[in-house]
Every structure is written in structure tokens, then in C-alpha cells.
Design a protein around this motif. Sequence first.
Motif: not given
Length: 66
Positions: A20, A23-24, A26-29, A32
Motif C-alpha cells: 500500500k 502504491g501511494l 508511485q502516485e507521486e511524480e 511513477k
Amino acid sequence: MKKVIMIKIPGCPYCAKARKAIGLLQEEEPYKDIKVEEIDETTQPDLAAPYGKDYYYVPSLFANVR
């Protein structure tokens, strides 16, 4: 592209939390493009074996690997 190996086992609550958190991130630039390969220690022991001398617990994360 950078790569991270995550060694995990099914049902491990710490592995779920690590997944988790990754995943969080990987949402950041900046994160990614990072690829995370998950290795299940119980069903893929041949893939986990090369890392066996470097970890004792799961989840174990290895960054910038082959």
C-alpha cells in the motif's frame, strides 16, 4: 527505469502495508516510473533464493537490482 524487488509471503500484514505504501509513492511524480517486482517466497522459492543471504524477514525490499 529503476526497479525494486519486494519479497513477500501471502497473508503477511506487513507485506500488505508495504504494498500500500509503495502504491501511494508511485502516485507521486518522481516515483511513477519505478517498477516493483513482487516475489512470493512460498510459491517462487527459486526467485527468492538469490536474496536469501540478504534478508531474514518479509517484506524485504531491494532497490536498483538487475
